[in-house]
Structures are given as C-alpha cells and as structure tokens.
Design a protein around this motif. Structure first.
Motif, PDB file in Angstrom:
ATOM      1  N   ASN A 333     -33.422 -20.827  -0.089  1.00 27.11           N
ATOM      2  CA  ASN A 333     -33.520 -20.203   1.222  1.00 27.11           C
ATOM      3  C   ASN A 333     -34.969 -20.140   1.698  1.00 27.11           C
ATOM      4  O   ASN A 333     -35.877 -19.834   0.935  1.00 27.11           O
ATOM      5  CB  ASN A 333     -32.953 -18.773   1.166  1.00 27.11           C
ATOM      6  CG  ASN A 333     -33.003 -18.077   2.501  1.00 27.11           C
ATOM      7  OD1 ASN A 333     -32.451 -18.565   3.463  1.00 27.11           O
ATOM      8  ND2 ASN A 333     -33.678 -16.936   2.558  1.00 27.11           N
ATOM      9  N   TYR A 356     -36.234 -17.685  11.872  1.00 33.29           N
ATOM     10  CA  TYR A 356     -35.809 -19.029  11.482  1.00 33.29           C
ATOM     11  C   TYR A 356     -35.298 -18.937  10.053  1.00 33.29           C
ATOM     12  O   TYR A 356     -35.988 -18.442   9.151  1.00 33.29           O
ATOM     13  CB  TYR A 356     -36.967 -20.016  11.550  1.00 33.29           C
ATOM     14  CG  TYR A 356     -36.585 -21.386  11.031  1.00 33.29           C
ATOM     15  CD1 TYR A 356     -35.796 -22.241  11.797  1.00 33.29           C
ATOM     16  CD2 TYR A 356     -36.993 -21.813   9.769  1.00 33.29           C
ATOM     17  CE1 TYR A 356     -35.430 -23.495  11.327  1.00 33.29           C
ATOM     18  CE2 TYR A 356     -36.641 -23.062   9.293  1.00 33.29           C
ATOM     19  CZ  TYR A 356     -35.852 -23.895  10.078  1.00 33.29           C
ATOM     20  OH  TYR A 356     -35.483 -25.136   9.605  1.00 33.29           O
ATOM     21  N   HIS A 357     -34.069 -19.416   9.854  1.00 35.70           N
ATOM     22  CA  HIS A 357     -33.386 -19.246   8.571  1.00 35.70           C
ATOM     23  C   HIS A 357     -32.791 -20.596   8.182  1.00 35.70           C
ATOM     24  O   HIS A 357     -31.958 -21.145   8.912  1.00 35.70           O
ATOM     25  CB  HIS A 357     -32.289 -18.188   8.721  1.00 35.70           C
ATOM     26  CG  HIS A 357     -31.796 -17.630   7.430  1.00 35.70           C
ATOM     27  ND1 HIS A 357     -30.875 -16.609   7.360  1.00 35.70           N
ATOM     28  CD2 HIS A 357     -32.088 -17.949   6.147  1.00 35.70           C
ATOM     29  CE1 HIS A 357     -30.633 -16.318   6.109  1.00 35.70           C
ATOM     30  NE2 HIS A 357     -31.356 -17.126   5.341  1.00 35.70           N
ATOM     31  N   ASN A 358     -33.209 -21.140   7.041  1.00 32.56           N
ATOM     32  CA  ASN A 358     -32.739 -22.437   6.580  1.00 32.56           C
ATOM     33  C   ASN A 358     -32.260 -22.291   5.146  1.00 32.56           C
ATOM     34  O   ASN A 358     -33.041 -21.912   4.262  1.00 32.56           O
ATOM     35  CB  ASN A 358     -33.867 -23.466   6.662  1.00 32.56           C
ATOM     36  CG  ASN A 358     -33.375 -24.884   6.423  1.00 32.56           C
ATOM     37  OD1 ASN A 358     -32.695 -25.168   5.456  1.00 32.56           O
ATOM     38  ND2 ASN A 358     -33.743 -25.791   7.327  1.00 32.56           N
ATOM     39  N   ARG A 359     -30.976 -22.576   4.926  1.00 35.28           N
ATOM     40  CA  ARG A 359     -30.396 -22.335   3.599  1.00 35.28           C
ATOM     41  C   ARG A 359     -29.595 -23.543   3.135  1.00 35.28           C
ATOM     42  O   ARG A 359     -28.861 -24.152   3.905  1.00 35.28           O
ATOM     43  CB  ARG A 359     -29.500 -21.106   3.638  1.00 35.28           C
ATOM     44  CG  ARG A 359     -29.204 -20.536   2.258  1.00 35.28           C
ATOM     45  CD  ARG A 359     -28.953 -19.057   2.327  1.00 35.28           C
ATOM     46  NE  ARG A 359     -29.175 -18.403   1.048  1.00 35.28           N
ATOM     47  CZ  ARG A 359     -29.586 -17.157   0.903  1.00 35.28           C
ATOM     48  NH1 ARG A 359     -29.871 -16.443   1.964  1.00 35.28           N
ATOM     49  NH2 ARG A 359     -29.746 -16.626  -0.286  1.00 35.28           N
ATOM     50  N   ASN A 360     -29.736 -23.880   1.845  1.00 34.29           N
ATOM     51  CA  ASN A 360     -28.943 -24.908   1.178  1.00 34.29           C
ATOM     52  C   ASN A 360     -28.325 -24.285  -0.071  1.00 34.29           C
ATOM     53  O   ASN A 360     -29.039 -23.638  -0.851  1.00 34.29           O
ATOM     54  CB  ASN A 360     -29.809 -26.104   0.772  1.00 34.29           C
ATOM     55  CG  ASN A 360     -30.261 -26.923   1.964  1.00 34.29           C
ATOM     56  OD1 ASN A 360     -29.541 -27.776   2.445  1.00 34.29           O
ATOM     57  ND2 ASN A 360     -31.473 -26.640   2.451  1.00 34.29           N
ATOM     58  N   HIS A 396     -25.114 -26.317   4.025  1.00 32.24           N
ATOM     59  CA  HIS A 396     -26.395 -26.086   4.706  1.00 32.24           C
ATOM     60  C   HIS A 396     -26.154 -25.344   6.010  1.00 32.24           C
ATOM     61  O   HIS A 396     -25.167 -25.585   6.705  1.00 32.24           O
ATOM     62  CB  HIS A 396     -27.080 -27.432   4.999  1.00 32.24           C
ATOM     63  CG  HIS A 396     -28.318 -27.287   5.842  1.00 32.24           C
ATOM     64  ND1 HIS A 396     -28.336 -27.561   7.200  1.00 32.24           N
ATOM     65  CD2 HIS A 396     -29.579 -26.884   5.524  1.00 32.24           C
ATOM     66  CE1 HIS A 396     -29.551 -27.339   7.671  1.00 32.24           C
ATOM     67  NE2 HIS A 396     -30.323 -26.934   6.681  1.00 32.24           N
ATOM     68  N   GLU A 398     -28.710 -23.750   9.395  1.00 32.83           N
ATOM     69  CA  GLU A 398     -30.018 -23.530  10.004  1.00 32.83           C
ATOM     70  C   GLU A 398     -29.811 -22.616  11.202  1.00 32.83           C
ATOM     71  O   GLU A 398     -29.114 -22.973  12.148  1.00 32.83           O
ATOM     72  CB  GLU A 398     -30.644 -24.851  10.438  1.00 32.83           C
ATOM     73  CG  GLU A 398     -32.061 -24.688  10.995  1.00 32.83           C
ATOM     74  CD  GLU A 398     -32.663 -26.025  11.395  1.00 32.83           C
ATOM     75  OE1 GLU A 398     -33.692 -26.407  10.818  1.00 32.83           O
ATOM     76  OE2 GLU A 398     -32.068 -26.686  12.276  1.00 32.83           O
ATOM     77  N   LYS A 399     -30.427 -21.458  11.127  1.00 37.09           N
ATOM     78  CA  LYS A 399     -30.248 -20.456  12.174  1.00 37.09           C
ATOM     79  C   LYS A 399     -31.567 -20.190  12.885  1.00 37.09           C
ATOM     80  O   LYS A 399     -32.608 -20.003  12.245  1.00 37.09           O
ATOM     81  CB  LYS A 399     -29.726 -19.147  11.569  1.00 37.09           C
ATOM     82  CG  LYS A 399     -29.527 -18.025  12.580  1.00 37.09           C
ATOM     83  CD  LYS A 399     -29.018 -16.777  11.893  1.00 37.09           C
ATOM     84  CE  LYS A 399     -28.860 -15.619  12.872  1.00 37.09           C
ATOM     85  NZ  LYS A 399     -28.380 -14.395  12.221  1.00 37.09           N
ATOM     86  N   LYS A 400     -31.508 -20.161  14.217  1.00 38.34           N
ATOM     87  CA  LYS A 400     -32.655 -19.817  15.050  1.00 38.34           C
ATOM     88  C   LYS A 400     -32.240 -18.657  15.947  1.00 38.34           C
ATOM     89  O   LYS A 400     -31.225 -18.735  16.637  1.00 38.34           O
ATOM     90  CB  LYS A 400     -33.095 -21.010  15.891  1.00 38.34           C
ATOM     91  CG  LYS A 400     -33.433 -22.248  15.064  1.00 38.34           C
ATOM     92  CD  LYS A 400     -33.554 -23.488  15.925  1.00 38.34           C
ATOM     93  CE  LYS A 400     -33.732 -24.733  15.082  1.00 38.34           C
ATOM     94  NZ  LYS A 400     -33.723 -25.971  15.895  1.00 38.34           N
ATOM     95  N   THR A 427     -24.263 -25.612  11.062  1.00 39.72           N
ATOM     96  CA  THR A 427     -23.670 -25.442   9.740  1.00 39.72           C
ATOM     97  C   THR A 427     -23.010 -26.731   9.271  1.00 39.72           C
ATOM     98  O   THR A 427     -22.382 -27.445  10.061  1.00 39.72           O
ATOM     99  CB  THR A 427     -22.614 -24.323   9.748  1.00 39.72           C
ATOM    100  OG1 THR A 427     -23.177 -23.149  10.329  1.00 39.72           O
ATOM    101  CG2 THR A 427     -22.144 -23.998   8.339  1.00 39.72           C
ATOM    102  N   THR A 455     -22.291 -26.587  15.534  1.00 35.93           N
ATOM    103  CA  THR A 455     -23.239 -25.577  16.003  1.00 35.93           C
ATOM    104  C   THR A 455     -22.510 -24.566  16.868  1.00 35.93           C
ATOM    105  O   THR A 455     -21.714 -24.944  17.731  1.00 35.93           O
ATOM    106  CB  THR A 455     -24.368 -26.221  16.826  1.00 35.93           C
ATOM    107  OG1 THR A 455     -25.048 -27.184  16.023  1.00 35.93           O
ATOM    108  CG2 THR A 455     -25.357 -25.166  17.307  1.00 35.93           C
TER     109      THR A 455
END
Length: 828
Positions: A333, A356-360, A396, A398-400, A427, A455
């Motif tokens: 994360n 900004y959130h980026n998760r795998n 995965h 990715e949130k903005k 997502t 999205t």
C-alpha cells in the motif's frame, strides 16, 4: 510555550485582558456566583469570549494571551450563572477553573512554568494567584502525556475525548448528548499500533465485532456497517482497506443515525476524523517492522506556510507491505494525504484534503469450511483460492479523493458549514467464492469473479446552518441541514466462471483456469437527497437538554445487467425510488455536572430491497429505544458509559423455501442488550480502556421451513441467532506510564474474552469461545533534542486458535496467530 496558561501579576494584565477592567471583589462563597445573567457571546476566539464575559460580570480575568491564541470557544447564549457560564465558555478546551480568594479576581491557570513572556519577564517570577488546579487534567485530562518526551502534533491525546462531532453535528460535550458515542483517540491508535480499522475499533469500543467478508465492514450492536462509514461527516462509499495514517480519531455513534447521515444500517455510524494542520511546526517519522515480513513507514509533517499563520499545511504519508499467516497472501500500500488550512480571518476557516491511495494485494476472501458442528480441523494458514491466478494477477485499486470543509461565523452565535468530497476509484479484482462442500471427501466447489478494470465515482456534499438563540427560559442550539450523495458505476465487464474444485486436505493450486467465461455487463448507481432539522433545547440552568430532530429523504438506486452484449436488451433491470421521514428524540438530565441520565428514540431508513427478478420492495427500516448513564470520575479524568438498547430492523427480504424467485419483506431482526465503556486516566500514571457487551441478536420473523431446508439453503427462521453474534464479550486494556527515574517507560496489557456463537443463518455450527492476551512496552527519551520512542506490541501472546466471525458454513474467518510489531518513532 503556547500550551501553558499561567497566572500573571497585575503588571502583565495587558497581555490578554482589558486595560481598564472593572474590579469586583467576590469571595469564593459569595451568592453572586450563582446569580443568573443573560449572554449572547458568539463562538469564536477564546480571548474575545473571555474578555466579553469578564466585562459582563465586572471581573478581573488574568491570563497569558499566547496560550489562548489558538483556542476557540463554543460561545455562550442564554441565561447562566457565573459558574455555569465559565463552564460553557471553556467547554472542550482542556481548561477548568476555581475562584481565587485574592482581590476578588477570577483567574484561569493551567500551570506555573519558567517561561518568558513577550516583555521578557520570566513567568515564574511573576506573583502568581492561588493555584486553580487546571493542571490536574480536569477538562481534557489526557491532553498531556504522563510519560517523558511528550511532544506536539496532536499525538498525546490520552484515551478520552470530550466531544464527538458525529453525535449531533455540533460541538456539544459527550456528557450532554442523549446518545451513546465512543471515540478512539490518536493515542489509542498509537499505543495499540492499530493499522486497520478492525484493529482500531474491535476491543476498544463496546458492541463492535468483526464482520464476515473482505471489506472493512464491522458489526455494531449486531448489524453490519456497510454504507455506515464516514470521513469528516461525508460518506465513504468504498469500504476496503480504509487507512488510519491520517486520522486524528475515530468516532462510533451507536444506533440508527439516519436523521443526520442518511440511509444507513441501524447498528451505528463510524466517522473518521482527519488530522488537521497545526500552527506549531511538527515532524514525525516512524518505522514499523513486524511478523510475516511487515514493514510500514509513516511520515507526519505540519506547520504554517505564511508567517501570519493564515495558511497552514499538513502531510501524512505511508508505505506499507506485508505477507500473511495465510499461504500466498500479500499486501502492498502507498497512501499520500496532504491537507491545507486557510484561515484568513477569525470568522472563516477552510480545510482542503487530498488523498492518493494505491494498493496491490492477493485476494484473501474467507473461504474456510465447517464440518459437522464446528470449523474444520485444518491449518488456518491453508489457502483455498486458485493461487495460480491470484498470485499472478494481483488485485489492484487506485483511489483519488479531494474534499473540503469550511465554517463561516456570519453572525454572533451563528455559523455556516459546507463539506464536499469527490472520489474516483479504479479497481481490478479477481476473486473466488465457495460453492458446495462435501464433508465426507473434503471437496469444495468454487465460482470465480473477474473484473479486469472499472472505475466508479462518488460525489457527496452537505450544508449545515447552526445557531443559538433564547426563547424565555429555553436556550436553543439549532441545526438545519441539507445533504446530497451520488455514486455512479459506469458500464463494466464482469466474468463469472466456474472454477475447478479443491480438496481442503490436499489442495492443488497450479491448475489452469479459464476466467474469461460467462461475461456480463453491469451498470449501477445510487443517489439520495436529504433535509434535516434538529434543535437541542436546554433549560433549568443547563441541567436538562431535550433533543428534537427529523429528516426527510428522497432516494434512488438502480442496476442494469446485460448477459452477453451491452447492446442487447437488459436481462435484469431494477430501480427503486423511496422517500420517507425519520424522527429523532432524546433527553438528557444532569442532576450533578459529573453524572448524566439520558434516553432516546430514533428511526432510520436503510437499504433498498430487490428480488432476483428485479421486483422492488420497500426499504428496510431501523428503530431504536436507548437509555443510559454517563459518569465522569476522578476529577473528570475518566468517563464511564452504561447503555441499554433495543433495536429492531424490519422489512428484511425473506425467500420462499419452495420457490427461490418469490420474496417478501416479512423479515424482522432484533438486537437487544447492555453495554459498558470506561475510558480515560485513573491518575497520572494509569490509563484504562474497558468495555463489556451483552447482546441478543436474532431473527424475530423469518421463513417458515423445515430444518433440512434451513440447513441446506441457509434460510433464517424465527428465533435463530444472526451469524457470529456472541451474547457476551468484553475487553480491557491498562497502561502504566512510569514516573521518577523510569520516566518515559510505558507498559500496557490487554485481555479480550468472547463467548461462543453460532456461525451461520441456520445456526448449524458453533464458533468456539476464545480469550486473547496482548502486551506493549515503550520507552520515550530525548536524543540530540529529538523525541525518540521505541515500542513493541505483541498480539495474541498465547497463540490461541480462534474464529472471530463467519457468514456461512464455508466462509469462516480465522484468527491471526501470535504477532510481533515493533516501531521506532522520531518527533521534532
């Protein structure tokens, strides 16, 4: 030091009081202290409020203005005695008072310290007034840490909070709110090293339990919180991997809260409160290392942008990576959250938040079966997803997100607040779900879902007008509000392939699976609009408070499902249009300032109901009766809350056991019980969080069916318990902050005890009871002028095997084994 409010000699009077005040000698027992006067002091800077109050009463008010520079008062409107007026003015500031028997002055003192005033005169050399003992942590006893190395940054908050904005959308003290509300503070998060929302809330708040699933959805008073999670009063429409890095506190409001927040499940609301920029520069860097390869680095930096402090900033960042006790599972994360505060004039303040959130991650939806009447006797680490796919095609998102909130004090006692949030979330998800399970052979069938990428967008806003006015003997705190929520998921492609079965005793992971089968095309969304009015009426010298409120909602939810092509007619389409009124009534009686008796009735509209054929059913409803007692102990250091509640959820859809296509809203569930919470500080060395819950959560009206049908189809029948709903559970956490030669050392320990519960809707198997033991040791010292804290937490010290929750016979959640989590934090 700006945080010190010191007694000043008369020569320093000009630092914060009028130059020519009227003097009036008032002995401490003078009856004029209880004389009632009418005030109209608006919310605003503390210095102005104190000055106005002093002039109104002809008093000397001596204080160091540097300490009040950042303080705001909630204002004072209506009829109050001198004592009652000071109580309200200082509400939530962390300061209390007593009357000085010298020259008839009322003086407000936090501490005596060797500091230098603006005129270079040491404070300690000034002739002090008699000690007023605010330094004994009377109003916000936990705002200062007893251990060494305390620093700024809003970190040393203690375990107790005075207010919770989610309770009434007002800054009313918790003691004057007719609802049960608990606050998990920043220091609680730090002491427990709580990274997830589950870690933060389960064990720290009564009535909160984990919920089956792969979202950060919890249960409050037996009902799920899907849709009940908010950030700064605005709904978070996504519930997976909510981050605690930039949170100052987490508020849990118990019971239906639809009157203020819209359409919700009836158990309660979770409101995440974001850290705000500070005028004093503060920097913190922390490195955490733990079991299963966990590593987490966090940064917190804040301070003024301009010299006049009209523009402030704060930045919180996180990098996190870990494996799991479960085979193949991993998580990574990145989270970045800058915030800017604009404060050009005293009457206006605006916060602008970016995230900004980026998760795998490798999917870990709970697939774990029951055999007979208990969970299967297999290792909790065993993985039942198609690892060949999940490890090669990590999930995965990715949130903005951008949000703002501002408050404008447009007239004495009146303010306007506007909040707005927009989030864009992309997502990609590959997941597996359990199907049928053969208990004799151990073979488990599975189905898959694969969304190669979509999205969705969420827009939400609200507008609140708050004001105070007086009608005869009644003081009113009025709230009039409007909110709007819109979530839109554009057309997406989803595949729902059957997967090969897996044997739970001898799993085979490296089978090829064709996931591009059974496509469907989905488009869905939801929106609603609500208006609400609330009035808190106070009278009998502020000892009685009556809350009256109501809300009207207009809501719409829709879904389109296309089976083979987005250009063909929809195989399934439904839309629901609902509207309705929901009331809220509460009453508070304070026979003494340290004890509160309260009660409330509230009703809320919940989710839409839709059948598999697209038939629209009435929305679910929640209704609660609650009564309780709140007590402040040990000079207001410790807060105890005891509550009895009775919640009924109606219009639950139930299925005809002989015809799965027929559904009706005859279902009804009830949660009835008692809660106890104790939070705060016993003395300068000992702090405690303790809670106990007794809750009977069961189906009242369900489907009439035979036991075999209920077992095979998991149908709820009247009298059955809701899944994973223990009747009794409790927690205690005690921390000791050493003094003297060991100052800086902290020791903590916690115990969790949970009674056995039934694991599925048909009540066909048991989740056994369990006991967990946690521990913590920390040491804070100064190195080269920096505050350095080393800390070690151990969870599940006894390595207990347990099952915290379940949803069905094949979706049992396994508990985490013993883990170690160490951290090193530097602050300056």
């Amino acid at each position: 030091m700006e945080s010190i409010l010191a007694a000043m000699a008369m020569s320093a009077f000009g630092a914060g009081a009028p130059s020519t005040p009227a003097a009036a000698a008032i002995p401490p027992q003078d009856p004029s202290l209880d004389a009632v006067k009418t005030y109209a002091i608006p919310a605003g800077p503390m210095s102005g409020a104190l000055t106005t109050f002093a002039e109104k009463n002809g008093l000397h008010l001596l204080y160091d203005a540097r300490a009040t520079h950042r303080l705001r008062s909630p204002g004072l409107v209506g009829s109050h005695s001198l004592r009652g007026g000071l109580d309200r003015l200082l509400m939530g500031t962390g300061y209390a008072y007593r009357f000085a028997d010298v020259d008839g002055n009322v003086s407000i003192v936090l501490a005596q310290a060797t500091e230098t005033r603006n005129d270079a005169t040491p404070i300690s050399s000034a002739t002090p007034l008699p000690a007023i003992d605010i330094g004994a942590e009377a109003r916000a006893p936990e705002s200062r840490n007893a251990g060494a190395g305390q620093g700024p940054g809003d970190r040393h908050t203690g375990y107790r909070a005075d207010t919770a904005s989610s309770a009434l959308k007002m800054d009313a003290p918790i003691m004057q709110t007719p609802v049960s509300v608990q606050v998990v503070t920043r220091q609680t998060l730090d002491d427990r090293q709580a990274i997830s929302m589950t870690d933060a809330l389960v064990t720290n708040v009564s009535g909160v339990q984990p919920s089956q699933g792969f979202f950060d959805v919890l249960k409050i008073r037996g009902f799920g919180t899907f849709g009940n999670t908010f950030k700064n009063g605005l709904q978070e429409n996504r519930y997976r991997y909510l981050d605690t890095t930039n949170l100052q506190s987490i508020e849990v409001l118990k019971g239906p809260a639809a009157m203020l927040f819209g359409r919700l499940e009836p158990g309660g609301v979770i409101n995440m409160v974001v850290k705000r920029p500070l005028e004093t520069p503060y920097y913190s860097l922390e490195q955490q290392v733990g079991s299963y390869g966990l590593t987490r680095t966090t940064l917190d930096a804040t301070g003024p942008v301009l010299e006049d402090k009209s523009v402030l900033y704060r930045f919180n960042g996180e990098f996190y990576r870990t494996d799991s006790y479960r085979d193949f599972v991993s998580d990574q994360n990145v989270f970045l959250a800058p915030t800017v505060t604009l404060h050009p004039i005293e009457q206006f303040r605006m916060n602008i938040d970016f995230e900004y959130h980026n998760r795998n991650w490798v999917e870990n939806y709970p697939i774990y079966p029951a055999i007979g009447g208990s969970p299967a006797n297999i290792p909790s680490s065993r993985y039942f997803h198609p690892a060949y796919l999940t490890t090669g095609m990590n999930n995965h998102f990715e949130k903005k997100r951008i949000a703002y909130d501002f408050t404008y004090d447009f007239a004495p006692g009146w303010s306007l607040t506007n909040r707005l949030s927009y989030a864009n979330l992309g997502t990609r998800i590959l997941n597996a779900f359990p199907g049928t399970f053969n208990q004799a052979t151990g073979d488990l069938t599975r189905t898959g879902t694969y969304n190669p990428g979509f999205t969705d967008k969420t827009f939400t806003t609200n507008l609140d007008v708050k004001g105070k006015f007086v009608t005869g003997p009644f003081e009113h705190s009025l709230l009039v509000g409007f909110d709007y929520f819109n979530w839109y998921g554009p057309m997406l492609t989803a595949f729902n392939p059957p997967l090969s079965s897996i044997n739970i005793y001898a799993p085979t992971y490296w089978q090829f699976e064709n996931i591009y089968r059974n496509p469907q095309f989905l488009q869905n969304g939801a929106k609603w609009t609500g208006v609400y009015v609330q009035d808190m009426i106070s009278f009998f010298d502020d000892s009685v408070h009556v809350l009256l409120g109501g809300r009207y909602d207009w809501a719409e939810t829709y879904l389109s499902r296309f089976r083979t092509s987005p250009y063909l007619a929809a195989a399934t389409y439904w839309a629901s249009y609902d509207q309705g009124f929901n009331p809220r009534v509460g009453v508070v009686y304070q026979p003494q300032p340290w004890i509160t008796l309260y009660g409330n009735f509230t009703r809320g509209m919940s989710a839409n109901n839709v059948t598999t054929l697209g038939e629209t059913l009435p929305p679910q409803q929640g209704e609660q009766f609650e009564g309780g007692v709140k007590i402040e102990l040990f000079d207001k250091r410790l807060l105890a809350t005891m509550a009895y509640f009775d919640i009924t959820k109606t219009n639950i859809p139930v299925t005809n056991p002989s015809n799965a296509s027929q559904t009706s809203t005859i279902g009804r569930a009830r949660s009835q019980g008692f809660e106890f919470d104790l939070t705060g500080r016993i003395d300068d060395n000992w702090s405690v969080i303790a809670n106990y819950t007794h809750d009977d959560v069961r189906t009242i009206d369900g489907t009439a069916t035979d036991p075999l049908t209920a077992y095979t189809r998991q149908i709820a029948v009247s009298g059955s318990k809701l899944p994973a709903s223990p009747r009794n559970y409790g927690n205690i956490w005690i921390k000791y902050d050493a003094a003297g030669e060991l100052k800086g050392l902290s020791l903590g320990g916690g115990l969790t005890v949970v009674e056995s519960s039934l694991g599925d809707t048909a009540n066909s198997f048991v989740l056994p009871d369990y006991t967990l033991l946690d521990g913590m040791i920390a040491y804070t010292t100064k190195i080269e002028g920096y505050n350095v804290t080393a800390q070690l937490n151990v969870k599940n010290i006894t390595d207990t095997v347990y099952y915290p929750t379940a949803g069905s016979r094949t979706t049992i959640v396994t508990g985490t084994p013993r883990t170690f989590l160490g951290s090193l934090r530097m602050e300056f």
